[in-house]
Design an enzyme around this catalytic site. Structure first.
Site, mmCIF file in Angstrom:
data_model
loop_
_atom_site.group_PDB
_atom_site.id
_atom_site.type_symbol
_atom_site.label_atom_id
_atom_site.label_comp_id
_atom_site.label_asym_id
_atom_site.label_seq_id
_atom_site.Cartn_x
_atom_site.Cartn_y
_atom_site.Cartn_z
ATOM 1 N N SER B 212 0.840 -1.206 0.000
ATOM 2 C CA SER B 212 0.000 0.000 0.000
ATOM 3 C C SER B 212 0.867 1.245 0.000
ATOM 4 O O SER B 212 0.600 2.212 -0.719
ATOM 5 C CB SER B 212 -0.904 -0.020 1.226
ATOM 6 O OG SER B 212 -1.711 1.128 1.250
ATOM 7 N N TRP B 215 2.446 1.561 -3.393
ATOM 8 C CA TRP B 215 1.479 2.004 -4.411
ATOM 9 C C TRP B 215 1.529 3.520 -4.583
ATOM 10 O O TRP B 215 1.319 4.052 -5.664
ATOM 11 C CB TRP B 215 0.072 1.557 -3.988
ATOM 12 C CG TRP B 215 -1.052 2.004 -4.886
ATOM 13 C CD1 TRP B 215 -1.529 1.356 -5.986
ATOM 14 C CD2 TRP B 215 -1.854 3.180 -4.729
ATOM 15 N NE1 TRP B 215 -2.573 2.061 -6.536
ATOM 16 C CE2 TRP B 215 -2.794 3.182 -5.785
ATOM 17 C CE3 TRP B 215 -1.861 4.238 -3.816
ATOM 18 C CZ2 TRP B 215 -3.742 4.201 -5.939
ATOM 19 C CZ3 TRP B 215 -2.797 5.245 -3.979
ATOM 20 C CH2 TRP B 215 -3.721 5.219 -5.029
ATOM 21 N N HIS B 216 1.840 4.201 -3.467
ATOM 22 C CA HIS B 216 1.880 5.659 -3.507
ATOM 23 C C HIS B 216 3.113 6.201 -4.206
ATOM 24 O O HIS B 216 3.129 7.355 -4.623
ATOM 25 C CB HIS B 216 1.818 6.236 -2.083
ATOM 26 C CG HIS B 216 0.478 6.088 -1.447
ATOM 27 N ND1 HIS B 216 0.089 4.944 -0.779
ATOM 28 C CD2 HIS B 216 -0.583 6.922 -1.401
ATOM 29 C CE1 HIS B 216 -1.154 5.101 -0.334
ATOM 30 N NE2 HIS B 216 -1.592 6.286 -0.700
ATOM 31 N N GLY B 217 4.134 5.402 -4.308
ATOM 32 C CA GLY B 217 5.326 5.880 -5.002
ATOM 33 C C GLY B 217 6.557 5.106 -4.587
ATOM 34 O O GLY B 217 6.599 4.514 -3.508
ATOM 35 N N PHE B 372 -0.359 10.172 -7.809
ATOM 36 C CA PHE B 372 -0.238 8.717 -7.641
ATOM 37 C C PHE B 372 -0.911 7.960 -8.775
ATOM 38 O O PHE B 372 -1.777 8.431 -9.428
ATOM 39 C CB PHE B 372 -0.843 8.289 -6.301
ATOM 40 C CG PHE B 372 -0.178 8.971 -5.120
ATOM 41 C CD1 PHE B 372 -0.934 9.631 -4.170
ATOM 42 C CD2 PHE B 372 1.193 8.957 -4.986
ATOM 43 C CE1 PHE B 372 -0.333 10.252 -3.096
ATOM 44 C CE2 PHE B 372 1.803 9.595 -3.907
ATOM 45 C CZ PHE B 372 1.042 10.237 -2.963
#
Lengths: 294, 372
Positions: B212, B215-217, B372
């Site tokens: 998770s 996923w943001h970077g 994102f």
């Protein structure tokens, strides 16, 4: 769907009518308001940007008012002074904050550049029509109306003063990393020394002419700088500053010649803390008492 | 995969919203594979599902099982749904423009100059960022859901008042619901979920939270943020208390109990600390930030440029919290606000919100989750 659209239409129509009527009421109020005026017993005013704003505690000075405002370039100062001198006043002396950074063209961003929307609305109603059109066009993508509401209507309704002494910094000191950042911001773009601001130089000349027309004494104030900060200013700016002062033979109070401790500055070494402001104001009082011919 | 992650990230130009619609289309593929959904033969419907404009750029990540069928059913205009949609858009704009953008100004000033400020100021910076990211992201979700409603589509709720959570597990059931449920259904459960003993549970939970974060970077700060949340979650998981608070806080009461109040405060504090990693430029910045918070300077009075703006924003946030608290049982805070009152009074409420949006509108700040 028709009923929904009708209701939405009526909802927004009421809002538009309300705003239109309000604008027509407020515009004359702005023109008549005291927001841009100076109190009658004031003989000395201190004007300029945040450097003066944080530095001169006008409550310690007699018949004086600090009307400086953050990010105010000489372009805006000129139109403020023009407005002030349109009405009756007792002003004899204008102390104008003019320092090395004032010469830098990074300031032009606050007039015609990317920060115009944050500064120019405050002065919109002081500008001539040609400049107002320019500002509206430059800021057409920035919702200028909201800037006007926030920076003009709101302060007038709140009976606020336009500018004035403000300093919240206590127990601070200049920090090298912050000073480096600040020097870079004011004097450099992509590691190249900034050009001089032709706008500020032009409007300095206009202010000088205004002082002659309106018969007030104009004194330049160079606010204190941390010694580390001063040593980092490009020599071109020091030379230019000296040449401008001597070209116009301007009376100058140069606080850079007086030592201020590092804890009398805020981290950027370019603005004074509360303690620094008290010291500078006391020095100013001494100079005025000695009746020094600036 | 054996490939080192650069701390600088990948520096590739990516289409906006790729993280969202990639997951959205993955849900279609996986659900078809698992026979939860019949594959669609209608190319137009499929592309409409993938590119549905209100939620294309920043979610909510919709499941094919929820959204796809809605393109097949004939939709007729529903007055109440449309009004609700408009109200949700209005509230989303308020959250984004008034709360998020004003909080952003102060959070950015403090985070970008954190070396110059005291611990108490940095705490304020973290709190302002906490409301910035909530206002920004949930505001966008409200606008997306409200817009969809205007067209007769029902999207799932994406934020359910997460800052009123009594523990971290509840927080993660209420924050970015579409993403966390996506990870639960398509990663956690296939990995074994809670079956297979304690070690598996712990492993799977860590995987979910770290992925998770990733996923943001591709930045270590997001990964540490994810791992930190996993650490927060562990005690509840190991003590089997991760499903203790499944109802709405103070459900039939006006105010929370003292216990609930402290639970909310504690959970909120944990999330604020975690957000420091999310916002920081790099790990070093985050640790320096936290070091300063937990130093003697925590006990000094906050001082920074823009104190007055900060006070005004705090008042706005406080008012916002009250409205959210009152509306915590609904899909969005003002859903049922004034429904029993006469329309002129309701109009005054809506005009007040619109006025607040214009009055407190500051410099435009890009939606955080657009990156994102």
């Amino acid at each position: 769907m028709e009923h929904f659209l009708k209701k939405v239409g009526v909802f927004f129509l009421i809002l538009v009518i309300f705003v239109t009527v309000l604008s027509f009421i407020l515009i004359p109020l702005i023109k008549k308001s005291n927001y841009y005026k100076i109190e009658s017993d004031i003989t000395d005013i201190y004007i300029g940007d945040s450097h003066i704003r944080q530095a001169v505690v006008d409550s310690l000075l007699s018949n004086s008012q600090n009307i400086a405002l953050d990010s105010e370039s000489l372009y805006f100062t000129y139109y403020r002074l023009k407005k002030i001198f349109e009405s009756e006043n007792d002003i004899e002396t204008v102390y104008l904050g003019f320092s090395y950074h004032t010469l830098s063209d990074y300031y032009d961003d606050y007039i015609y550049g990317e920060f115009s929307n944050s500064t120019s609305p405050k002065y919109f109603f002081l500008l001539p029509f040609s400049e107002q059109k320019k500002m509206l066009y430059l800021n057409r993508k920035n919702n200028y109306v909201k800037g006007l509401i926030k920076n003009v209507y709101k302060p007038i309704l709140n009976n606020s003063k336009f500018g004035g002494y403000s300093n919240v910094f206590m127990n601070t000191k200049s920090i090298k990393s912050s000073m480096d950042k600040r020097i870079n911001l004011q004097y450099y773009t992509e590691n190249k020394i900034n050009q001089f601001s032709q706008i500020n130089l032009l409007y300095l000349e206009k202010i000088i002419n205004l002082s002659i027309i309106n018969n007030f004494k104009l004194i330049i104030v160079n606010t204190p700088l941390d010694s580390y900060y001063k040593a980092k200013i490009p020599i071109e700016y020091i030379d230019k500053y000296d040449s401008v002062i001597s070209k116009y033979d301007l009376p100058l109070i140069d606080f850079c010649n007086i030592t201020f401790d590092e804890n009398q500055f805020i981290p950027d070494g370019d603005h004074l803390s509360k303690e620094g402001a008290l010291k500078m104001t006391k020095e100013l009082i001494n100079l005025q008492k000695q009746n020094v011919a600036f | 995969m054996g490939t080192p992650i650069s701390s600088q990230g990948l520096n590739i130009i990516l289409p906006v919203g790729i993280s969202f619609y990639t997951f959205q289309t993955l849900s279609y593929t996986i659900d078809v594979y698992k026979r939860k959904l019949e594959p669609t033969k209608d190319f137009i419907v499929f592309t409409a599902f993938v590119s549905f404009f209100p939620q294309l750029v920043a979610g909510p990540i919709e499941r094919a099982t929820n959204l796809l069928p809605q393109f097949y059913t004939k939709r007729t205009f529903d007055y109440n749904k449309a009004v609700d949609g408009l109200k949700q858009i209005l509230w989303g704009l308020f959250k984004k423009i008034v709360i998020a953008d004003n909080s952003a100004k102060i959070a950015n000033e403090i985070f970008n100059n954190s070396a110059d400020y005291s611990g108490s100021t940095l705490v304020l910076g973290a709190i302002f960022f906490t409301f910035q990211i909530y206002g920004d992201f949930s505001g966008y979700s409200d606008i997306a859901i409200g817009t969809s409603r205007l067209f007769g589509f029902n999207l799932k709720q994406n934020f359910a008042f997460p800052y009123f959570s009594r523990d971290i597990a509840e927080f993660w059931r209420r924050w970015h619901i579409s993403l966390s449920t996506w990870f639960r259904d398509y990663l956690y459960i296939p990995l074994g979920g809670s079956r297979g003993g304690t070690w598996m549970k712990v492993r799977n939970t860590f995987i979910i939270f770290i992925v998770s974060g990733f996923w943001h970077g591709a930045n270590w700060t997001f990964i540490v943020w994810g791992a930190l949340n996993a650490l927060y979650f562990m005690p509840l998981l190991l003590l089997n208390k991760n499903r203790s608070n499944t109802n709405i806080v103070a459900q039939d009461k006006y105010l929370p109990s003292i216990k609930e109040f402290f639970q909310i405060g504690f959970t909120f504090s944990l999330t604020v600390l975690a957000w420091v990693f999310f916002r920081a430029e790099n790990i070093e910045h985050a640790f320096n930030y936290l070091n300063t918070i937990f130093s003697k300077s925590f006990f000094t009075f906050p001082q920074f440029v823009g104190v007055r703006d900060a006070l005004i924003t705090l008042i706005l946030i406080f008012s916002f919290i009250i409205i959210e608290w009152i509306g915590r049982r609904e899909q969005f805070a003002i859903s049922k606000l004034g429904v029993r009152w006469k329309s002129p009074i309701r109009y005054v409420i809506y005009y007040s919100i619109i006025f607040a949006i214009f009055w407190f509108m500051g410099e435009e700040q890009q939606f955080i989750y657009f990156q994102f």
